[in-house]
Design a protein around this motif. Structure first.
Motif, short mmCIF file in Angstrom:
data_model
loop_
_atom_site.label_atom_id
_atom_site.label_comp_id
_atom_site.label_asym_id
_atom_site.label_seq_id
_atom_site.Cartn_x
_atom_site.Cartn_y
_atom_site.Cartn_z
N THR A 78 26.59 -24.63 8.41
CA THR A 78 27.99 -23.92 9.36
C THR A 78 29.04 -23.44 9.56
N GLN A 79 29.26 -23.73 8.61
CA GLN A 79 30.27 -22.55 8.19
C GLN A 79 29.83 -21.29 8.29
N LEU A 80 28.66 -20.79 7.86
CA LEU A 80 28.01 -19.57 7.86
C LEU A 80 27.94 -18.71 9.38
N CYS A 81 28.18 -19.97 10.44
CA CYS A 81 27.30 -19.20 11.52
C CYS A 81 29.17 -19.22 12.43
N MET A 82 30.03 -19.97 12.08
CA MET A 82 31.30 -20.39 11.93
C MET A 82 32.08 -17.75 12.38
N PRO A 83 32.21 -17.32 11.77
CA PRO A 83 32.43 -16.67 12.82
C PRO A 83 32.35 -15.39 13.29
N TRP A 84 30.65 -15.83 13.54
CA TRP A 84 30.08 -15.31 14.99
C TRP A 84 30.61 -16.13 16.14
N LEU A 85 30.87 -17.86 15.66
CA LEU A 85 31.48 -18.54 16.75
C LEU A 85 33.09 -17.54 17.53
N LEU A 86 33.69 -18.26 16.56
CA LEU A 86 35.02 -17.47 16.05
C LEU A 86 35.36 -16.22 17.00
N GLU A 87 34.76 -15.46 17.03
CA GLU A 87 35.16 -14.42 17.05
C GLU A 87 34.83 -13.46 18.63
N ARG A 88 33.20 -13.71 18.30
CA ARG A 88 32.79 -13.33 19.74
C ARG A 88 32.16 -14.72 20.91
N PHE A 130 32.38 -31.00 10.10
CA PHE A 130 33.54 -30.85 8.87
C PHE A 130 33.57 -29.40 8.70
N GLY A 131 31.97 -28.87 8.68
CA GLY A 131 32.47 -27.21 8.61
C GLY A 131 33.25 -26.37 10.07
N MET A 132 32.82 -26.93 10.52
CA MET A 132 33.71 -26.27 12.23
C MET A 132 35.30 -26.57 11.78
N VAL A 133 35.65 -27.57 11.95
CA VAL A 133 36.48 -27.80 11.19
C VAL A 133 37.86 -27.27 10.48
N THR A 134 37.23 -26.82 9.11
CA THR A 134 37.59 -26.58 8.27
C THR A 134 38.34 -25.01 8.32
N LEU A 356 42.55 -13.92 3.52
CA LEU A 356 43.35 -13.42 4.61
C LEU A 356 44.21 -11.91 4.35
N ASN A 357 44.60 -11.46 3.61
CA ASN A 357 45.56 -10.31 3.61
C ASN A 357 43.96 -9.28 3.40
N ARG A 358 43.17 -9.68 2.55
CA ARG A 358 42.31 -8.17 2.07
C ARG A 358 41.38 -8.05 3.19
N ALA A 359 40.74 -9.50 4.48
CA ALA A 359 40.00 -8.93 5.46
C ALA A 359 41.08 -8.49 6.74
N GLY A 360 42.72 -8.65 6.85
CA GLY A 360 43.47 -8.04 7.77
C GLY A 360 42.83 -9.48 9.41
N PRO A 361 43.93 -8.87 9.82
CA PRO A 361 43.75 -10.14 10.69
C PRO A 361 42.06 -10.24 11.78
N ALA A 362 41.61 -8.94 12.79
CA ALA A 362 40.22 -9.04 12.41
C ALA A 362 39.23 -9.72 11.82
N GLY A 363 39.33 -9.95 10.71
CA GLY A 363 38.56 -10.15 9.99
C GLY A 363 38.82 -11.96 9.31
N PHE A 364 39.82 -12.11 10.28
CA PHE A 364 40.37 -14.40 9.59
C PHE A 364 39.19 -14.73 9.63
N GLY A 365 39.05 -14.80 10.80
CA GLY A 365 37.11 -15.55 10.77
C GLY A 365 36.22 -15.57 9.57
N ARG A 366 36.15 -14.27 9.34
CA ARG A 366 35.05 -14.08 8.53
C ARG A 366 35.31 -14.69 6.73
N ALA A 367 37.08 -14.20 6.78
CA ALA A 367 37.50 -14.68 5.54
C ALA A 367 37.77 -16.31 5.41
N SER A 368 38.08 -16.41 6.37
CA SER A 368 37.98 -18.67 6.39
C SER A 368 37.22 -18.86 6.07
N ALA A 369 35.98 -18.11 6.52
CA ALA A 369 34.81 -18.69 6.37
C ALA A 369 34.17 -18.35 4.85
#
Length: 427
Positions: A78-88, A130-134, A356-369
Motif C-alpha cells: 500500500t505504501q508503494l502506491c501512496m506517493p501517487w495518491l497523496l500528490e495526484r 495501516f499503510g495509508m495511515v503511516t 524529508l530534508n533531502r526530498a524537499g516539500p514537494a517530495g514529502f509524500g515520496r520520502a514518507s513512503a
C-alpha cells in the motif's frame, strides 16, 4: 535561513509561521496528533496480540510471525502506491480517515478463530489501512508546519505514535490475558475507528489555511522540491538503517512475550520500557535537530540499539533454560528493552528528518513512503526471519545475531550523518 536562531530569541512556535501555515500551535496539527495517538492504539495493541493468539492455536513461532509478516506485506504494498495518491489523487484529505477505519473495523473478528489462514487474511486487510495511515500521517506532520519546525513536528508525531504504546503494548497483553482476547480486540478496533473520525477534521481546521499544504503545493526550491522526484541514492542509507533497526524492534515486540509468558508482569514491563525509551529517543532527536539544524544522533542511536539488543539476547539466552524468569532475566530483559528503545527512537527521527530534508516539500509524500516502507518492511522481515531463526537456534542466539547485524551497520550510520538540515537551504 542560513544562521540558526539564537538561544535568547523567542521559541519558533511562538513566532508568526511563514507561508501562512498555522504551525505547531494550529488546530489542524493538534487534530493530527490526537487522531494518531488514538488511532495507533489499534496498531500498538494488536501487534503482539495476534502472534500470541496464533501461538495459542498451535501455529508455532514461524506461523505467529507470519501474521505480522502478512500485515507488513500489505502495508508495504500500500505504501508503494501512496506517493501517487497523496500528490495526484487528493489523498492528503482522505487517506488517514479511510486508512484508520480499514485498520480498526476488522479487528474484532480475530477472536472468532485460531486457524492461521483467517488470522493471516485479517492481518493482511488491516495492513492496507495501516499503510495509508503511516504515509499520510508522516507527510502531514511535515506539511502542516514550516521547515524550521519540522524536527519537532516529526518528534511530536513520534510522541503520538509512541506514548500510547507505553500503556497499550503491555496493557493490551494484560487485558487479553486477564479479561479475554475478545475484549482486547474490540477495544483496540474501536480506538482506530475513533482516530478515523478525528483525522477527518484536519482538512477543515484553522480556517482552511491547511488546504494549500494538504493539496501538496511545493514550498521549496530546486528540482527535487518542485517535482518531488528524489534520487534513491539520497534516501538509501537511512532506508537501510531503518530496515535493520525496525527488524530488531519487531523481534522485541513480536517474540519477547512468548518465552516470558509465564510472568505477565515482566512482559508488561519489557514492552512498556521499550515503548517509553523509543518515545524519549525520538523526541530528543527531533528537539536537537531543530535546535542545531543538524542530524547528530544517527550513529549513536544505532550503537545504543545494538547494545540494547545484546542485553535482551543475554536475558533470553538465560531464559532458554526454561522455567519462570528469575531476577537476573528480569533485570536484563527490562534494561535491554529500555536501552534498545532509546536507540531505536533516535534512529527513527534521524532517518525520517534526513529523508524529508533531502526530498524537499514537494517530495514529502515520496520520502514518507520510503521511510515507512523501511520501518514496516523491516518489521515484517524481522517477524518472519527471526521466527525461523528462533525455531532453529533459540531466542538468545537469534537476538544475538540481530545485535551483530546492528553493530555491522555502524559505518553506514556514520556515512549517513551528521547532515545539515534541509530547512536551512530551503529558505
Amino acid at each position: 535561513m542560513i544562521r540558526s536562531r539564537s538561544s535568547s530569541s523567542a521559541p519558533p512556535e511562538t513566532a508568526p509561521p511563514p507561508d501562512g501555515l498555522p504551525g505547531l500551535r494550529g488546530r489542524g496539527f493538534a487534530l493530527l496528533i490526537a487522531a494518531t495517538a488514538v488511532g495507533m492504539t489499534g496498531f500498538a495493541a494488536v501487534l503482539p496480540l495476534v502472534p500470541l493468539w496464533a501461538s495459542r492455536g498451535g501455529a508455532g513461532e514461524f506461523g505467529a510471525g507470519g501474521t505480522t509478516a502478512a500485515f507488513m506485506l500489505t502495508t508495504v504494498l500500500t505504501q508503494l502506491c501512496m506517493p501517487w495518491l497523496l500528490e495526484r489523487g487528493g489523498g492528503y484529505r482522505w487517506a488517514f480517515p479511510v486508512g484508520a477505519f480499514v485498520m480498526g473495523a476488522p479487528t474484532p473478528l480475530f477472536p472468532a478463530t485460531t486457524d492461521l489462514a483467517p488470522l493471516i487474511a485479517l492481518s493482511a486487510v488491516r495492513g492496507v489501512g495501516f499503510g495509508m495511515v503511516t504515509v499520510a500521517g508522516t507527510a502531514l506532520a511535515a506539511r502542516l508546519v514550516p521547515g524550521d519546525q519540522m524536527g519537532r513536528a516529526t518528534g511530536y508525531y513520534g510522541l503520538a505514535v509512541g506514548l500510547p504504546q507505553v500503556l497499550i503494548l503491555p496493557g493490551g497483553v494484560g487485558v487479553a490475558l486477564n479479561l479475554g482476547f475478545d475484549t482486547a480486540f474490540w477495544i483496540t478496533g474501536l480506538c482506530s475507528v475513533a482516530g478515523s473520525a478525528l483525522s477527518a477534521g484536519v482538512w477543515f481546521a484553522d480556517g482552511g489555511r491547511n488546504r494549500p499544504a494538504l493539496r501538496g503545493a511545493g514550498r521549496g526550491r530546486g528540482s527535487a522540491a518542485r517535482t518531488g522526484r528524489v534520487p534513491f541514492s539520497a534516501l538509501a542509507a537511512p532506508l537501510v538503517l531503518m530496515l535493520l533497526t525496525a527488524s530488531a524492534a519487531s523481534a522485541v515486540v513480536t517474540f519477547v512475550a512468548i518465552p516470558l509468558e509465564g510472568a505477565a508482569w515482566l512482559v508488561s514491563g519489557v514492552l512498556a520500557t521499550y515503548a517509553l525509551g523509543a518515545v524519549v529517543g525520538r523526541w530528543s532527536a527531533g528537539s536537537l535537530h531543530d535546535r542545531l539544524r543538524r542530524s547528530l544522533l544517527l550513529m549513536p542511536g544505532v550503537a545504543v540499539a545494538a547494545a540494547g539488543t545484546a542485553l535482551t539476547s543475554a536475558a533470553l539466552w538465560w531464559q532458554d533454560d526454561g522455567g519462570r524468569p528469575g531476577v537476573g532475566v528480569a533485570v536484563l530483559a527490562v534494561a535491554g528493552a529500555a536501552v534498545f528503545g532509546l536507540g531505536f527512537g533516535a534512529v527513527q527521527n534521524e532517518t525520517v528528518t534526513l529523508m524529508l530534508n533531502r526530498a524537499g516539500p514537494a517530495g514529502f509524500g515520496r520520502a514518507s513512503a520510503v521511510w515507512n516502507i523501511g520501518f514496516d518492511g523491516g518489521t515484517g522481515a524481522g517477524a518472519m526471519g527471526l521466527g525461523l531463526v528462533i525455531q532453529l537456534l533459540g531466542y538468545g542466539p537469534a537476538f544475538a545475531l540481530t545485535a551483530v547485524a546492528l553493530a555491522a551497520a555502524l559505518p553506514l550510520a556514520r556515512a549517513g550523518g551528521p547532515v545539515r538540515s534541509g530547512a536551512e537551504t530551503r529558505r
